[in-house]
Design a protein around this motif. Structure first.
Motif, PDB file in Angstrom:
ATOM      1  N   ILE A   5       0.837  -1.198   0.000  1.00  0.00           N
ATOM      2  CA  ILE A   5       0.000   0.000   0.000  1.00  0.00           C
ATOM      3  C   ILE A   5       0.875   1.253   0.000  1.00  0.00           C
ATOM      4  CG2 ILE A   5      -1.685   1.309   1.352  1.00  0.00           C
ATOM      5  CD1 ILE A   5      -2.720  -1.480   2.299  1.00  0.00           C
ATOM      6  N   TYR A   6       1.933   1.238   0.796  1.00  0.00           N
ATOM      7  CA  TYR A   6       2.852   2.377   0.861  1.00  0.00           C
ATOM      8  C   TYR A   6       3.524   2.609  -0.495  1.00  0.00           C
ATOM      9  CZ  TYR A   6       6.844   5.239   2.103  1.00  0.00           C
ATOM     10  OH  TYR A   6       7.779   6.237   2.141  1.00  0.00           O
ATOM     11  N   ILE A   7       3.965   1.537  -1.141  1.00  0.00           N
ATOM     12  CA  ILE A   7       4.612   1.664  -2.447  1.00  0.00           C
ATOM     13  C   ILE A   7       3.623   2.195  -3.477  1.00  0.00           C
ATOM     14  CG2 ILE A   7       5.739   0.391  -4.320  1.00  0.00           C
ATOM     15  CD1 ILE A   7       6.853  -1.496  -2.130  1.00  0.00           C
ATOM     16  N   GLU A   8       2.365   1.720  -3.419  1.00  0.00           N
ATOM     17  CA  GLU A   8       1.342   2.242  -4.328  1.00  0.00           C
ATOM     18  C   GLU A   8       1.161   3.741  -4.127  1.00  0.00           C
ATOM     19  OE1 GLU A   8      -3.424   2.110  -5.231  1.00  0.00           O
ATOM     20  OE2 GLU A   8      -2.587   0.533  -3.974  1.00  0.00           O
ATOM     21  N   ARG A   9       1.170   4.189  -2.896  1.00  0.00           N
ATOM     22  CA  ARG A   9       1.031   5.629  -2.620  1.00  0.00           C
ATOM     23  C   ARG A   9       2.175   6.424  -3.225  1.00  0.00           C
ATOM     24  NH1 ARG A   9      -1.077   5.600   3.628  1.00  0.00           N
ATOM     25  NH2 ARG A   9      -3.215   5.006   3.129  1.00  0.00           N
ATOM     26  N   SER A 146       7.755  10.124 -21.822  1.00  0.00           N
ATOM     27  CA  SER A 146       6.363   9.976 -21.402  1.00  0.00           C
ATOM     28  C   SER A 146       5.930   8.512 -21.409  1.00  0.00           C
ATOM     29  CB  SER A 146       5.441  10.795 -22.298  1.00  0.00           C
ATOM     30  OG  SER A 146       5.346  10.231 -23.578  1.00  0.00           O
ATOM     31  N   PHE A 147       6.424   7.723 -22.354  1.00  0.00           N
ATOM     32  CA  PHE A 147       6.063   6.306 -22.349  1.00  0.00           C
ATOM     33  C   PHE A 147       6.721   5.578 -21.184  1.00  0.00           C
ATOM     34  CE2 PHE A 147       4.198   7.175 -26.382  1.00  0.00           C
ATOM     35  CZ  PHE A 147       3.217   6.207 -26.525  1.00  0.00           C
ATOM     36  N   LEU A 148       7.898   6.028 -20.770  1.00  0.00           N
ATOM     37  CA  LEU A 148       8.496   5.492 -19.552  1.00  0.00           C
ATOM     38  C   LEU A 148       7.625   5.849 -18.351  1.00  0.00           C
ATOM     39  CD1 LEU A 148      10.843   4.097 -18.060  1.00  0.00           C
ATOM     40  CD2 LEU A 148      11.944   6.346 -17.940  1.00  0.00           C
ATOM     41  N   PHE A 149       7.138   7.093 -18.310  1.00  0.00           N
ATOM     42  CA  PHE A 149       6.243   7.513 -17.233  1.00  0.00           C
ATOM     43  C   PHE A 149       4.937   6.726 -17.257  1.00  0.00           C
ATOM     44  CE2 PHE A 149       8.216  12.042 -17.061  1.00  0.00           C
ATOM     45  CZ  PHE A 149       9.324  11.521 -16.406  1.00  0.00           C
ATOM     46  N   MET A 150       4.437   6.384 -18.464  1.00  0.00           N
ATOM     47  CA  MET A 150       3.237   5.556 -18.551  1.00  0.00           C
ATOM     48  C   MET A 150       3.500   4.172 -17.984  1.00  0.00           C
ATOM     49  SD  MET A 150       1.449   6.336 -22.191  1.00  0.00           S
ATOM     50  CE  MET A 150       2.227   7.701 -23.039  1.00  0.00           C
ATOM     51  N   ALA A 151       4.687   3.637 -18.252  1.00  0.00           N
ATOM     52  CA  ALA A 151       5.049   2.327 -17.692  1.00  0.00           C
ATOM     53  C   ALA A 151       5.113   2.414 -16.169  1.00  0.00           C
ATOM     54  CB  ALA A 151       6.385   1.855 -18.271  1.00  0.00           C
ATOM     55  N   ILE A 152       5.659   3.500 -15.650  1.00  0.00           N
ATOM     56  CA  ILE A 152       5.711   3.683 -14.200  1.00  0.00           C
ATOM     57  C   ILE A 152       4.296   3.766 -13.629  1.00  0.00           C
ATOM     58  CG2 ILE A 152       6.382   5.301 -12.363  1.00  0.00           C
ATOM     59  CD1 ILE A 152       8.909   5.905 -14.086  1.00  0.00           C
ATOM     60  N   SER A 153       3.417   4.491 -14.308  1.00  0.00           N
ATOM     61  CA  SER A 153       2.013   4.534 -13.869  1.00  0.00           C
ATOM     62  C   SER A 153       1.376   3.159 -13.964  1.00  0.00           C
ATOM     63  CB  SER A 153       1.221   5.533 -14.711  1.00  0.00           C
ATOM     64  OG  SER A 153       1.600   6.841 -14.405  1.00  0.00           O
ATOM     65  N   GLY A 154       1.792   2.385 -14.966  1.00  0.00           N
ATOM     66  CA  GLY A 154       1.313   1.013 -15.095  1.00  0.00           C
ATOM     67  C   GLY A 154       1.728   0.148 -13.920  1.00  0.00           C
ATOM     68  N   VAL A 155       2.939   0.343 -13.437  1.00  0.00           N
ATOM     69  CA  VAL A 155       3.379  -0.389 -12.234  1.00  0.00           C
ATOM     70  C   VAL A 155       2.509   0.008 -11.045  1.00  0.00           C
ATOM     71  CG1 VAL A 155       5.292  -0.740 -10.611  1.00  0.00           C
ATOM     72  CG2 VAL A 155       5.734  -0.710 -13.072  1.00  0.00           C
ATOM     73  N   GLY A 156       2.175   1.294 -10.950  1.00  0.00           N
ATOM     74  CA  GLY A 156       1.256   1.740  -9.900  1.00  0.00           C
ATOM     75  C   GLY A 156      -0.103   1.081 -10.029  1.00  0.00           C
ATOM     76  N   LEU A 157      -0.580   0.910 -11.266  1.00  0.00           N
ATOM     77  CA  LEU A 157      -1.862   0.237 -11.496  1.00  0.00           C
ATOM     78  C   LEU A 157      -1.771  -1.235 -11.123  1.00  0.00           C
ATOM     79  CD1 LEU A 157      -4.760   0.366 -12.529  1.00  0.00           C
ATOM     80  CD2 LEU A 157      -3.870   0.042 -14.850  1.00  0.00           C
ATOM     81  N   LEU A 159       0.195  -2.445  -8.773  1.00  0.00           N
ATOM     82  CA  LEU A 159       0.162  -2.459  -7.304  1.00  0.00           C
ATOM     83  C   LEU A 159      -1.255  -2.233  -6.788  1.00  0.00           C
ATOM     84  CD1 LEU A 159       3.393  -0.409  -6.599  1.00  0.00           C
ATOM     85  CD2 LEU A 159       3.064  -2.858  -6.232  1.00  0.00           C
ATOM     86  N   HIS A 160      -1.983  -1.322  -7.427  1.00  0.00           N
ATOM     87  CA  HIS A 160      -3.364  -1.080  -7.019  1.00  0.00           C
ATOM     88  C   HIS A 160      -4.218  -2.328  -7.226  1.00  0.00           C
ATOM     89  CE1 HIS A 160      -7.102   0.915  -6.210  1.00  0.00           C
ATOM     90  NE2 HIS A 160      -7.554   0.612  -7.419  1.00  0.00           N
ATOM     91  N   SER A 161      -4.026  -2.997  -8.353  1.00  0.00           N
ATOM     92  CA  SER A 161      -4.779  -4.217  -8.632  1.00  0.00           C
ATOM     93  C   SER A 161      -4.454  -5.295  -7.608  1.00  0.00           C
ATOM     94  CB  SER A 161      -4.468  -4.719 -10.043  1.00  0.00           C
ATOM     95  OG  SER A 161      -4.849  -3.761 -10.992  1.00  0.00           O
ATOM     96  N   LEU A 162      -3.188  -5.441  -7.273  1.00  0.00           N
ATOM     97  CA  LEU A 162      -2.807  -6.429  -6.255  1.00  0.00           C
ATOM     98  C   LEU A 162      -3.419  -6.081  -4.902  1.00  0.00           C
ATOM     99  CD1 LEU A 162       0.936  -6.999  -7.213  1.00  0.00           C
ATOM    100  CD2 LEU A 162      -0.976  -8.590  -7.547  1.00  0.00           C
ATOM    101  N   ASN A 163      -3.444  -4.796  -4.586  1.00  0.00           N
ATOM    102  CA  ASN A 163      -4.079  -4.377  -3.328  1.00  0.00           C
ATOM    103  C   ASN A 163      -5.575  -4.671  -3.340  1.00  0.00           C
ATOM    104  OD1 ASN A 163      -1.948  -3.467  -1.718  1.00  0.00           O
ATOM    105  ND2 ASN A 163      -1.867  -1.526  -2.811  1.00  0.00           N
ATOM    106  N   LYS A 164      -6.234  -4.500  -4.489  1.00  0.00           N
ATOM    107  CA  LYS A 164      -7.663  -4.811  -4.590  1.00  0.00           C
ATOM    108  C   LYS A 164      -7.913  -6.296  -4.431  1.00  0.00           C
ATOM    109  CE  LYS A 164     -10.305  -2.785  -7.763  1.00  0.00           C
ATOM    110  NZ  LYS A 164     -10.708  -2.123  -9.046  1.00  0.00           N
ATOM    111  N   ILE A 165      -6.973  -7.114  -4.908  1.00  0.00           N
ATOM    112  CA  ILE A 165      -7.130  -8.570  -4.802  1.00  0.00           C
ATOM    113  C   ILE A 165      -6.830  -9.052  -3.386  1.00  0.00           C
ATOM    114  CG2 ILE A 165      -6.187 -10.794  -5.565  1.00  0.00           C
ATOM    115  CD1 ILE A 165      -5.717  -9.392  -8.336  1.00  0.00           C
TER     116      ILE A 165
END
Length: 179
Positions: A5-9, A146-157, A159-165
């Motif tokens: 959760i902390y890493i997702e934040r 920007s595509f690198l930043f999208m990949a970083i946002s994807g990692v956040g997504l 983490l969010h998905s794992l937190n939801k599961i």
């Protein structure tokens, strides 16, 4: 699981920073267009540099805004069935979509985009129009960045998905950070 959760934040803060930067660039774009229109129609004075700056700023707003949209859940998706699924099923779809589609595409564009920007820098590429902007490599380097930043946002997504599961009782974490 608390560390997840902390890493997702942390990833969410990075996305928020990109959203803030994109909004500042949008205000600069608005000022640029306003100045350009006033100069063109009130004083019959046209600046190629200001016209080119418009599309440079628009590109930067878009390219930095997409990673924020991924973080904020504002990206385009087909919600016909998705919205009717449980939170866990939605998280699994987000997880698989990010792993198999978003990340590979973003990393591929980043990889090849670096050479695209490096070539522009090595050639000293400038505008082809007289009075245009120099240093075209700056806007071209925004593409892989920007595509690198999208990949970083994807990692956040991810983490969010794992937190939801794994932490369904903590679903409010991401929604609180989106407001």
């Amino acid at each position: 699981m608390r560390s997840l959760i902390y890493i997702e934040r942390l990833f969410n803060r990075f996305g928020d920073l990109l959203g803030w930067l994109s909004s500042i660039l949008f205000v600069l774009l608005l000022a640029n267009v306003t100045y350009d229109v006033i100069m063109r129609y009130a004083f019959n004075d046209v600046s190629i540099a200001f016209q080119e700056m418009e599309w440079h700023l628009f590109s930067a707003v878009f390219l930095l805004g997409v990673p924020y949209a991924i973080k904020a859940g504002g990206h385009v998706r087909v919600d016909l069935f998705y919205e009717r699924l449980s939170h866990k099923a939605q998280a699994i779809i987000d997880l698989l979509g990010t792993l198999f589609f978003l990340l590979p595409f973003c990393l591929l564009v980043t990889w090849y985009g670096i050479d695209f920007a490096k070539e522009s820098y090595a050639l000293g590429e400038t505008s082809g129009d007289p009075g245009g902007l120099p240093y075209r490599w700056i806007i071209k380097s925004m593409i892989p960045l920007s595509f690198l930043f999208m990949a970083i946002s994807g990692v956040g997504l991810i983490l969010h998905s794992l937190n939801k599961i794994f932490n369904p009782h903590l679903l409010h974490i991401r929604s609180e950070s989106n407001h």
